[in-house]
Design an enzyme around this catalytic site. Structure first.
Site, PDB file in Angstrom:
ATOM      1  N   ASN A   1      -3.346 -10.156  -6.971  1.00  0.00           N
ATOM      2  CA  ASN A   1      -3.870  -9.439  -4.808  1.00  0.00           C
ATOM      3  C   ASN A   1      -5.344 -10.432  -5.061  1.00  0.00           C
ATOM      4  O   ASN A   1      -6.089 -10.303  -6.316  1.00  0.00           O
ATOM      5  CB  ASN A   1      -4.740  -7.686  -4.933  1.00  0.00           C
TER       6      ASN A   1
ATOM      7  N   SER B   1      -3.451  -2.051  -7.283  1.00  0.00           N
ATOM      8  CA  SER B   1      -3.852  -3.027  -8.394  1.00  0.00           C
ATOM      9  C   SER B   1      -4.510  -2.682  -9.332  1.00  0.00           C
ATOM     10  O   SER B   1      -5.889  -1.964  -8.877  1.00  0.00           O
ATOM     11  CB  SER B   1      -4.760  -3.996  -6.924  1.00  0.00           C
TER      12      SER B   1
ATOM     13  N   GLY C   1      -3.064  -1.210   9.515  1.00  0.00           N
ATOM     14  CA  GLY C   1      -2.813  -0.905  10.435  1.00  0.00           C
ATOM     15  C   GLY C   1      -2.212  -1.496  11.526  1.00  0.00           C
ATOM     16  O   GLY C   1      -2.809  -2.366  11.687  1.00  0.00           O
TER      17      GLY C   1
ATOM     18  N   THR D   1      -5.801  -6.740   4.146  1.00  0.00           N
ATOM     19  CA  THR D   1      -6.226  -6.399   5.035  1.00  0.00           C
ATOM     20  C   THR D   1      -7.263  -7.538   5.376  1.00  0.00           C
ATOM     21  O   THR D   1      -8.128  -8.257   4.627  1.00  0.00           O
ATOM     22  CB  THR D   1      -7.502  -5.018   4.590  1.00  0.00           C
TER      23      THR D   1
ATOM     24  N   CYS E   1     -10.426 -10.802  -3.909  1.00  0.00           N
ATOM     25  CA  CYS E   1     -11.208  -9.680  -5.034  1.00  0.00           C
ATOM     26  C   CYS E   1     -12.276 -10.897  -4.885  1.00  0.00           C
ATOM     27  O   CYS E   1     -11.849 -11.803  -5.055  1.00  0.00           O
ATOM     28  CB  CYS E   1     -10.441  -9.721  -6.482  1.00  0.00           C
TER      29      CYS E   1
HETATM   30  C1  LIG Z   1      -6.706   2.822   1.169  1.00  0.00           C
HETATM   31  C2  LIG Z   1      -6.248   1.224   1.097  1.00  0.00           C
HETATM   32  C3  LIG Z   1      -6.001   0.352  -0.114  1.00  0.00           C
HETATM   33  C4  LIG Z   1      -5.483  -0.659  -0.905  1.00  0.00           C
HETATM   34  N1  LIG Z   1      -5.372  -0.793  -1.828  1.00  0.00           N
HETATM   35  C5  LIG Z   1      -4.864  -1.761  -2.270  1.00  0.00           C
HETATM   36  C6  LIG Z   1      -4.667  -2.823  -3.759  1.00  0.00           C
HETATM   37  O1  LIG Z   1      -5.458  -2.020  -4.421  1.00  0.00           O
HETATM   38  N2  LIG Z   1      -3.821  -3.910  -3.792  1.00  0.00           N
HETATM   39  C7  LIG Z   1      -3.664  -4.722  -2.385  1.00  0.00           C
HETATM   40  O2  LIG Z   1      -3.114  -5.866  -2.731  1.00  0.00           O
HETATM   41  N3  LIG Z   1      -3.666  -4.377  -1.808  1.00  0.00           N
HETATM   42  C8  LIG Z   1      -4.163  -3.228  -0.966  1.00  0.00           C
HETATM   43  N4  LIG Z   1      -3.806  -2.709   0.520  1.00  0.00           N
HETATM   44  C9  LIG Z   1      -3.879  -3.860   1.783  1.00  0.00           C
HETATM   45  C10 LIG Z   1      -2.502  -3.191   1.780  1.00  0.00           C
HETATM   46  O3  LIG Z   1      -1.391  -3.546   0.645  1.00  0.00           O
HETATM   47  C11 LIG Z   1      -1.639  -3.950   2.344  1.00  0.00           C
HETATM   48  O4  LIG Z   1      -1.799  -5.388   2.362  1.00  0.00           O
HETATM   49  C12 LIG Z   1      -2.815  -3.994   4.371  1.00  0.00           C
HETATM   50  O5  LIG Z   1      -2.976  -2.688   4.564  1.00  0.00           O
HETATM   51  C13 LIG Z   1      -1.851  -4.434   5.239  1.00  0.00           C
HETATM   52  O6  LIG Z   1      -0.563  -3.713   5.444  1.00  0.00           O
HETATM   53  P1  LIG Z   1      -0.472  -1.960   6.506  1.00  0.00           P
HETATM   54  O7  LIG Z   1      -1.499  -2.306   7.636  1.00  0.00           O
HETATM   55  O8  LIG Z   1       0.391  -2.151   6.345  1.00  0.00           O
HETATM   56  O9  LIG Z   1      -1.278  -1.706   5.901  1.00  0.00           O
HETATM   57  C14 LIG Z   1      -4.723  -1.162   0.684  1.00  0.00           C
HETATM   58  C15 LIG Z   1      -5.192  -1.437   1.607  1.00  0.00           C
HETATM   59  C16 LIG Z   1      -5.558   0.146   1.960  1.00  0.00           C
HETATM   60  C17 LIG Z   1      -5.625   0.657   3.707  1.00  0.00           C
END
Ligand SMILES: Cc1cc2nc3c(=O)[nH]c(=O)nc-3n(C[C@H](O)[C@H](O)[C@H](O)COP(=O)(O)O)c2cc1C
Ligand SMILES: Cc1cc2nc3c(=O)[nH]c(=O)nc-3n(C[C@H](O)[C@H](O)[C@H](O)COP(=O)(O)OP(=O)(O)OC[C@H]3O[C@@H](n4cnc5c(N)ncnc54)[C@H](O)[C@@H]3O)c2cc1C
Ligand code: FES
Lengths: 298, 315
Positions: free
Chosen positions: B128, B47, B220, B196, B131
């Site tokens: 996103n 983002s 995760g 998340t 926020c």
């Molecule tokens: C370290 C980290 C940074 C993330 N940064 C962003 C971000 O900048 N913008 C966003 O919309 N989601 C962000 N996310 C969320 C992920 O895009 C995703 O929606 C979320 O982690 C669930 O998927 P996963 O379980 O496969 O990681 C971030 C997740 C993690 C773990």
């Protein structure tokens, strides 16, 4: 995908052995061995494919050998779930490794006198460095320290490759009682050192940098910041570092480091966002008292 | 016979449904050392905000069973540098660029959308919404459907009409379907689910939160059942709104699961940290499993779990 970048491999374990208080694993990883430069590290997947341990564990590369098509070795002590799983590996097991990662130690162009300072497992990356420096005609002096005698890593090798090797232990069970920085000044004077290289805990790196500063010599330090990906994606491993332009940035230890010039690392501010760091919140934004903490994905 | 992997995400066509999730692909550069970005359906960028941002103090992450907690605090270079440096690089590698935006007010989001609309090559804007909204005592935009709709509406109104706008939702909100509906009514072209979810780990040695920010975002495989459930519920309520599903995707089978629940495309997040070539592997696994099932068009899988027994797969 580029030829010089890191690769991911499923590498067979060749040997598992004990080196003092450490476990040493050698894996067959020719693509990593041929790319390796001293100071770089590996990120090892732990727990097996379906494991609940999601994050890779970073380990410095301690040795690289051309036999069996190229092997790399890393040393570790058992700390938690990941390292205890690793300690149970046996030869022919497969390990998923990514490497070599991170910026290597910069090597001097001319033969100069180098003092290599290591604390605990932070001694590991100094051995390939010592060999590389020797090949360039540099004088190498070691100062290696740990809490106890068995945690001083590869003392015999250190004596063999270096002009001098000084050891310190906090309990006095081996070498000089105290910390690596206690005898460091004397070693620098005796060896007429021109540059210090150091790896170990943050506090030690700060102290080594201060000693080097006092002798007006540069220090190259390798930080062991906690890392979730090791590949530069996640932004978890940041440290405040002053750039050439005098501006402090939160830089990633895994790809912008782990080696930095000691005087550029703002040791006192590690674990914080210094108010003058690029993109730091102004005093106004800081008054929210952490209310906004939480999800804020990213 | 191999399946037709192409899918239509609203007006967008993707070569396959596998994407990299925002914040889990770096600027693309880092992941490109392990995965050919041009082969992925799309790559979502971290983002981007208007100004450079230093993020939160460390420790920023903690490992949890099958997951991790993170609180990076949206560290990034700001839109200016993003447009000069990161976006052109991603496009030069043939990446299909989904640009994720984040802000502290609807007008900040709108300004970002306007700037991105002036660029060529932005395939989609992902909003996103997780926020903090300073005007709403720091609660996330995603916590309140009306606030979320306000942001989505502002973005849609400042985005060129041929660029789809997707709203990214968090799973742990009081009324997910209400939130999704509000975003769709504010003219979001689709939804990204899930972000998340709030959680915490306490360091047993210090008895203090293990992540400096205190509460952090859980991601995760640990959250996958929750994420699949969210996609399922929202698809049932809004079957015509395209969904990008994510949350703990680790294998090709997980992609099938999300698609059956109602996702048209599926993004890989945290697992990229554990396995930097995960996107390529998951694409391969997904391809193998659709082929062995005799799926003709993978688009037919979308929502399969909602159909009566026996009608599940487009065989
Ligand atoms: C370290 C980290 C940074 C993330 N940064 C962003 C971000 O900048 N913008 C966003 O919309 N989601 C962000 N996310 C969320 C992920 O895009 C995703 O929606 C979320 O982690 C669930 O998927 P996963 O379980 O496969 O990681 C971030 C997740 C993690 C773990
Ligand atoms: C660049 C680098 C090089 C390293 N080289 C070595 C080495 O050569 N030998 C060695 O013994 N150790 C080394 N470490 C530390 C090593 O990574 C940790 O001991 C190891 O990750 C602990 O894992 P665990 O599962 O046993 O511990 P746990 O405490 O269960 O781990 C939980 C999480 O915290 C992380 N973590 C815990 N301790 C550390 C630490 N000290 N540094 C970074 N992350 C940590 C783990 O990676 C994991 O994600 C290095 C660290 C870095 C960053
Ligand atoms: S460990 Fe992920 S960016 Fe450094």
């Amino acid at each position: 995908m580029s030829d010089s970048g890191p690769v991911q491999m499923r590498s067979p374990v060749l040997t598992v052995r004990r080196v003092d208080a450490y476990h040493a694993i050698t894996v067959v990883a020719p693509n990593i061995a041929e790319r390796f430069r001293s100071g770089q590290f590996l990120a090892v997947a732990v727990g097996g494919e379906q494991s609940g341990l999601l994050l890779r564990r970073p380990f410095a590369i301690h040795d690289v050998k051309p036999d069996y098509g190229g092997t790399v070795e890393f040393l570790f002590s058992v700390r938690g779930a990941g390292t205890s799983w690793l300690a149970e590996r046996r030869s022919r097991d497969l390990l998923d490794v990514v490497g070599p990662l991170g910026r290597p130690f910069p090597l001097p162009r001319d033969p100069v006198n180098c003092v290599l300072v290591g604390g605990g497992s932070g001694c590991a990356p100094l051995f390939p460095l010592a060999h590389a420096l020797r090949r360039r005609g540099c004088r190498v002096d070691f100062v290696l320290g740990a809490a106890t005698a068995d945690r001083v890593c590869s003392a015999i090798t250190a004596r063999r490759v270096a002009e001098t090797a000084t050891f310190t232990t906090e309990d006095g069970s081996f070498g000089v009682r105290g910390r690596v920085t206690d005898p460091l000044g004397q070693v620098i004077e005796d060896a007429r050192s021109d540059v210090a290289y150091a790896c170990g805990p943050m506090g030690m790196l700060r102290a080594v940098t201060a000693v080097a500063d006092a002798y007006e010599m540069p220090a190259q330090v390798s930080v062991e910041e906690s890392m979730a990906c090791g590949t530069g994606i996640c932004m978890s491993c940041v440290v405040p570092v002053v750039g050439d332009d005098g501006i402090t940035r939160m830089v990633r230890a895994c790809v912008d480091g782990p080696v930095f010039r000691g005087e550029r690392v703002r040791f006192d501010d590690v674990g914080t966002i210094p108010f003058d760091a690029l993109g730091a919140p102004g005093w106004k934004a800081q008054t929210d008292g952490g209310r906004n903490a939480g999800r804020e994905a990213g | 016979m191999s399946s037709d992997l192409r899918i239509k995400l609203g007006r967008m066509e993707l070569v396959n449904p596998i994407m990299a999730a925002a914040g889990c692909a770096g600027t693309g550069r880092e992941l490109a050392r392990f995965v050919d970005l041009a082969r992925l359906g799309a790559v979502a960028t971290k983002s981007v905000m208007l100004e450079p941002r230093a993020g939160r103090p460390s420790p920023r992450v903690a490992e949890t069973p099958s997951g991790m907690l993170s609180s990076i605090g949206l560290q990034g270079p700001g839109i200016e540098v993003f447009l000069q440096r990161d976006l052109p690089w991603l496009l030069s590698r043939g990446g299909n660029a989904v640009v994720s935006i984040a802000g502290g007010s609807a007008s900040e989001y709108a300004e970002l959308a306007r700037r991105l609309s002036e660029e060529t090559g932005v395939a989609m804007i992902e909003v996103n919404l997780s926020c903090p909204n300073p005007a709403d005592s720091g609660r996330d935009f995603t916590d309140d459907p009306a606030e979320a709709a306000r942001v989505v509406h502002a973005v849609r109104s400042h985005t060129q009409s041929d660029i789809p706008v997707f709203a990214k939702l968090a799973p742990d909100v009081p009324d997910l379907v209400g939130l999704a509906t509000a975003c769709a009514e504010a003219r979001a072209d689709g939804l990204s689910m899930v972000n998340t979810m709030r959680g915490m780990a306490i360091d047993p040695a210090t008895l203090r939160p293990a992540v400096a920010g205190g509460l952090a975002g859980l991601s995760g495989p640990a959250i996958r059942p929750i994420a699949v459930g969210c996609v399922y519920r929202v698809h049932a309520a809004l079957p015509d709104v395209p969904i990008i599903g994510m949350g703990g995707v680790r294998t090709g089978t997980d992609v099938l699961e999300f698609m059956a629940a109602g996702a048209t495309a599926v993004a890989v997040g945290t697992v990229n940290f554990a396995d930097p070539s995960a996107c390529a592997r998951i694409l391969r696994e997904f391809e193998e499993s659709t082929e062995s099932r005799g799926v003709v068009r993978v688009g037919d899988l979308v929502g399969a779990a909602h159909r009566p027994h026996g009608a599940a797969l487009g065989r």
